[in-house]
Each structure stands twice: as C-alpha cells, then as structure tokens.
Scaffold this active site. Structure first.
Site, PDB file in Angstrom:
ATOM      1  N   ASN A 164      -0.644   4.904  -4.165  1.00 33.23           N
ATOM      2  CA  ASN A 164       0.425   4.024  -4.106  1.00 33.23           C
ATOM      3  C   ASN A 164       0.015   3.035  -3.165  1.00 33.23           C
ATOM      4  OD1 ASN A 164       2.730   5.636  -5.653  1.00 33.23           O
ATOM      5  ND2 ASN A 164       1.994   7.035  -4.049  1.00 33.23           N
ATOM      6  N   GLU A 165      -0.319   1.981  -3.874  1.00 30.31           N
ATOM      7  CA  GLU A 165      -0.820   0.615  -2.942  1.00 30.31           C
ATOM      8  C   GLU A 165       0.437  -0.081  -2.307  1.00 30.31           C
ATOM      9  OE1 GLU A 165      -3.880   0.485  -2.544  1.00 30.31           O
ATOM     10  OE2 GLU A 165      -5.015   1.084  -4.125  1.00 30.31           O
ATOM     11  N   PRO A 166       0.060  -1.217  -1.355  1.00 32.17           N
ATOM     12  CA  PRO A 166       1.118  -2.070  -0.841  1.00 32.17           C
ATOM     13  C   PRO A 166       1.913  -2.516  -2.186  1.00 32.17           C
ATOM     14  CG  PRO A 166      -1.038  -2.424   0.132  1.00 32.17           C
ATOM     15  CD  PRO A 166      -1.095  -1.486  -0.781  1.00 32.17           C
TER      16      PRO A 166
END
Length: 640
Positions: A164-166
């Site tokens: 879950n990326e920024p």
C-alpha cells in the site's frame, strides 16, 4: 539512559503507537515469535484456528527462523494455524527466485507441520481480467475463518505497509496496485537489474490490515529510523500509510535500537524527561544543537541551551562557555592525518597510539571494493606512512557482476587463445559452455558454478589491481567465506568454517590495528554477517598475548556515515587525495556505470563515497573546526 515513570508519560506524548525496542533484530524477532507461539498454543487449547497475517522481505526472516526452531526444538505445532500473506509481485511465477510464494515455503512452510491448504499467498499468475474477482475471494476467505488474529508487517522507506503505497486510502481492500518507484528501487537488490523488478503487485488493502485484531510492525536498521519516527510521532496521513496504524486499537511497533535512533526518546532524550548525562550523550546534545541552530560550537550561548531543553547541561558545567570549550576540543582531537598513530609524538588525546611506529594493519573488506570505497584515503595514507598494510577480502562479490560483463571477458579470453594460437581446448570449452548458458538464462535462474567462478575471478582481479595501485599487491588475502557462496542474493548464516578461516588469518598476521565494516545498512546483509564473523573470531582469540595490543576501528560503507557525535577518528583528505581515491574506485570496472543490486541509491559508488566524505568534512566545518575537502570517519570497537 535510565527512564522513569514521568519520562514514560512524556514519551507517550510524542509516540502515538506503542513501541518496543530491542538491542538487535534477532532479539526483537524472538520476542515476536514468543507472542505468536503463545497465541497458537492458546488457540489450540480452545480448539480454535489461529489466523496469522504474514509478511515477506528481509524484515521477518529472523521471525520465521525462530518459529521453525520453536517447532523443531520445542514442539510448537502449526496444525491449527491458517495464514494469509500480505502481497505478491504481479505477474510472477510461484517458483521464481523473487516470488513471495517461494520465499514463504523456503523460510517457513516447508519446515513446519502447517497443512498445505491452510496457507494462502496471493497468486501472481491470475489473468488480469480475473484479478478483481480473485481479490474479493481472498478477502472472503479471511472473513470465513473469523478474521486475522495477528497481522505481521514490515515498513517501506516511504511508509508503505504491504504494498500500500503513499496515497492508499484507509478503506482500500485487496487489489492490484502499481508499485511506487522508490519501492521498486528498494526491492531491486532481489533482481539482477531494475528493468526486471515488477511494476505491479497484488496487496491486501489498508482496510484489510486494520481489521486484524492485533497488528505488529517490525523494523530493523538505521535506514528505517526516519520513517519509523514519521509513522509513530507524525500526523496520521495516507501519505505515510504506516502512520494510519495510529488509528488501530491494538498496534505495536517492535524495532531495534538502530531503527529507534530518530525517535525523540533516542535523538533528543532530554525532551522526554530527566536523563543520565554520559559523555557520548553530552556530545550528541551539543553537536545536535549547533547543527540545528546553524552555529559553531563556540558560538552557542546559555540562552540557546535553555530554550532547547538543555538547561541541565548549563547548570552542570556552570556556563555554556565551559561546555563549549570541552566539546570543541574533544571533537578537534578526533581529526588526524596519522591514522596509524604519529611516530615519536606524545599526543595523549590522539585517536591512535604512537607506538609501535610501524604497525601491521589488517583491513577487512566484505566485498572486493569496500576497502577503497569506504576508506581509500586512509588505506593509501597508512601505506605511505610506512605501515605493513594487508587487505582481507571476505567474499567473492560474484553476484554483483552482470552477465554482459562476463560475456565481455569470455570473448576476450577465447579471442586471446585464437589470436596467439594457444591450445587450450579445455578452458575454451568451459568458456563456450558458459557463454551458451548466459544466452538462454532466465531472469530468475541461478548462475552455474562456472559462471560464478568467472564472476568471482573478475572481482578478484579488480581487487588485486587496487592493491597494486596502493602499493600492497602482495598483501591481498582472498578468504571466499562459504556463507556467501549460494549464487543468490540470499546468503547462509555464518558458520564454523567462516569463523575458522578468519581466526587462521588473524593468527597468521597478528595485526596491531584492524579495520572492518561497521555498516549495517548494506541491503544485501553481507556486511552484517562479515562483521559478526570478525567479532566471533576476536572473541575466540581474546586471550592471545598479541591481541591485547590490537585496536579495532569500524568504518562505514557506501550506504551511510557515522553520526558526527559518534566519530572517534576523522582522517582528512585534500582535493588531490579525493581524486586519488576516485581513481582507485574506478579500477573496479565491473561495478561502474551499472551496479546490480544497488538498492535505492542510483549514484555510482565513487559518487556516494565522495558525497559522504565531503558531507562529513562539511559538518566539522559547520561545528567550527578546520575545513577540509573530505573526511573518512571511524569508531573504535572495544572487544576486550
């Protein structure tokens, strides 16, 4: 540092998530393993399944090692355990070297009694048009077994959890996502080059993670320190996905002391309450304050200390003036152009002894270029000042040679034989077979022993050329420690043979001065294993007469530098000496231009080294000390 109850309350005002700090990753992992084992046994007693959410990567390796040990040595059964892994690259075959499916089997599932149908890992081969339905089914499976009891997490340098990326929404579910370039760079060490790092991945969403009854996030190493602080002490924001865990009712960070260095209780413990003022902590406080206010040490005032929570120090010393003078002189005395000691000089505060005037020096280099990259200026100066300098190359470094570079050398070797009509049928056959293999080699395929030997020879020749450049060609020792020779990024733990090889060399040379890599930020983990081997060897030899006169200095590698307050010896370099070091690094042509497994830093090694050394010199200048073009820094290791 001692902490009282008032201090704990002040720590809580900074830290929005419970944090448990251990001396090192191994101890932290063992503590987490004990918690998981207790839960498994508790669920077994109640005849219930124990549902675990699992992570991959370097962070949980010690955890899985300990769980396997508990199974084999203490009878911990996994028959009631059901697992769901966080993520998987996409697309990827389950048996690919970098597959998380393969990772989990090699590190855990193949070594315990978990039923095959009880573990679930996202499938990297699902057709793209079926991904959405597959992800929804993955979520339903978790719900059908009652949800995840404990979710294990690592943390990315950009704060990602799972993949879950920024920017990932707190309500996100299991899905296919595009990997952030910083994540791909961080994971590049697992692949031969960046182009082969997948751009997509399947990941459980943040909502999926937040629904776990309990979350344990583990983080090891100084390179995780800044993001740990942002996650624990910063605002809860989707720009730092791990910070969203502040909203979880039962979340704990388990980290080592290196990963804790940026937390207020470590970085500025005086702000969390009363603390024990050791000499190291005083130096840390003074240098931190000077750099924060952009002042030299001698320009700091009573008011500066009082307004920044350091009134205790002013009271202890009577005035800022006395404190400043002591710290300025102490840092000044770390600077020396004589890393082996200055002969015939009576300098009680000098970092090294003056006698013996000519020392036998042993530089341990984990890879065949760490000596020149990390301490090339000091290396050259030690030889020029008359010391008997030896270099021990601990590993072959063969995995960091590209296939293209091997083909270039094979073409040369075969062409050389043909040009001079040399009859070497056997060697030509080996080279042609190696060349044929490389033409059909798959991205996930391990090199043959012959190709690994060729790659090792390339790096060995470069290392010998570096020693010849410095002037110590006959003093190169190639240890080829067995732990490294797996042909993969993943290495074996250190073994008895590794320690004995090192003991034998130390006994042979009986050095008065040793340099070794204290850089634990190396993404391969090789430096850490190499350092542990040296420490184990020194422990065995500590009762030898010669070793009582041996001093050990730790240098940092291409990845980071010692903090300014830690440095005990700083060796300055002129612009000409910087160029001399650069030319020495250039000898390692196989590591130039394109560096395999380089991690998140795209700079070449010579650029990293020069920037790091220049930054150290700049910090000394900012503190009011002499200005130099560059500095190499060392910390003494006391093993007796």
């Amino acid at each position: 540092m001692t902490i009282n109850h008032q201090e704990i309350e002040l720590i809580d005002s900074f830290e929005q998530i419970a944090v448990e700090i251990h001396p090192a990753a191994k101890e932290g992992s063992q503590a987490v393993a004990q918690q998981i084992a207790a839960l498994i046994r508790e669920k077994q007693a109640a005849n219930e399944p124990c549902v675990l959410g699992l992570a991959t990567g370097s962070t949980p390796k010690y955890l899985y090692t300990e769980l396997v040990r508990l199974h084999k040595e203490e009878g911990l059964s996994f028959k009631n355990v059901v697992t769901f892994n966080l993520d998987e690259y996409y697309p990827i075959e389950p048996d690919a070297l970098q597959s998380y499916n393969r990772f989990m089997k090699e590190h855990l599932f193949n070594h315990v009694d978990i039923p095959e149908g009880n573990y679930h890992i996202p499938d990297g081969t699902v057709p793209k048009e079926k991904i959405k339905a597959y992800c929804e089914a993955y979520e339903r499976k978790i719900e059908e077994v009652g949800g995840i009891d404990v979710q294990i997490l690592g943390i990315g340098n950009n704060g990602h959890i799972g993949f879950n990326e920024p920017g990932s929404n707190i309500n996100s579910h299991t899905r296919l996502i595009t990997l952030d370039n910083t994540t791909r760079l961080a994971n590049a060490y697992e692949f031969p080059n960046m182009s082969q790092v997948p751009r997509l991945a399947i990941t459980m969403g943040i909502s999926s993670i937040m629904r776990a009854k309990r979350v344990i996030l583990m983080a090891w190493g100084s390179h995780k320190a800044k993001i740990v602080r942002r996650s624990v002490e910063g605002h809860s924001t989707d720009q730092v996905p791990a910070s969203l865990l502040q909203q979880h009712p039962n979340c704990q960070f388990v980290i080592d002391e290196q990963a804790a260095q940026e937390l207020t209780r470590y970085k500025e413990p005086w702000l969390t309450g009363d603390c024990e003022w050791t000499p190291k902590l005083i130096r840390k406080a003074v240098t931190s304050l000077a750099l924060k206010l952009n002042k030299s040490i001698l320009m700091l005032t009573d008011r500066d200390y009082n307004e920044n929570g350091l009134n205790d120090l002013v009271v202890q010393y009577g005035s800022a003036y006395e404190l400043n003078i002591e710290q300025f002189n102490g840092i000044r005395d770390t600077i020396t152009g004589w890393p082996g000691g200055k002969p015939g000089a009576n300098l009680p505060n000098h970092p090294e002894r003056s006698e013996p005037a000519s020392k036998r020096v042993l530089i341990f280099s984990p890879h065949p270029d760490d000596d020149i990259i990390s301490m090339g200026g000091t290396f050259i100066r030690l030889h020029e000042q008359g010391h008997d300098v030896h270099v021990a190359y601990q590993t072959s470094g063969n995995i960091a040679v590209t296939d293209e570079f091997v083909l270039r050398f094979i073409d040369f070797a075969v062409g050389f034989d043909k040009m001079f009509e040399i009859d070497s049928n056997k060697s030509s056959k080996v080279l042609e077979e190696a060349k044929a293999f490389l033409k059909i080699k798959k991205p996930s395929q391990k090199d043959t022993p012959e190709i690994r030997a060729i790659k090792g020879l390339i790096r060995r020749c470069e290392a010998k050329a570096t020693c010849r450049y410095v002037g110590v060609e006959d003093n190169a020792h190639f240890l080829n420690l067995p732990f490294y020779e797996t042909g993969l990024v993943e290495k074996k733990p250190m073994g008895e043979e590794d320690i004995q090889i090192t003991v034998d060399l130390l006994q042979k040379l009986k050095p008065q001065q040793i340099y070794c890599a204290g850089d634990l930020a190396d993404p391969h983990g090789t430096h850490k294993v190499c350092l542990d081997i040296i420490f184990a060897a020194l422990e065995r030899l500590k009762n030898e007469d010669w070793i009582k006169d041996c001093w050990v200095w730790l240098y940092k590698g291409a990845w980071q530098e010692w903090d300014i307050h830690e440095i005990e010896m700083a060796v300055p370099m002129s612009p000409d000496q910087v160029m001399q070091k650069r030319l020495g690094i250039f000898i390692h042509q196989s590591q130039k231009d394109v560096v395999p497994f380089q991690g998140t830093d795209l700079r070449e090694f010579w650029q990293r080294a020069e920037d790091r050394n220049a930054n150290t010199a700049e910090l000394y200048d900012k503190l009011g000390l002499q200005k130099y073009a560059a500095m190499e820094a060392f910390v003494r290791y006391h093993f007796l």
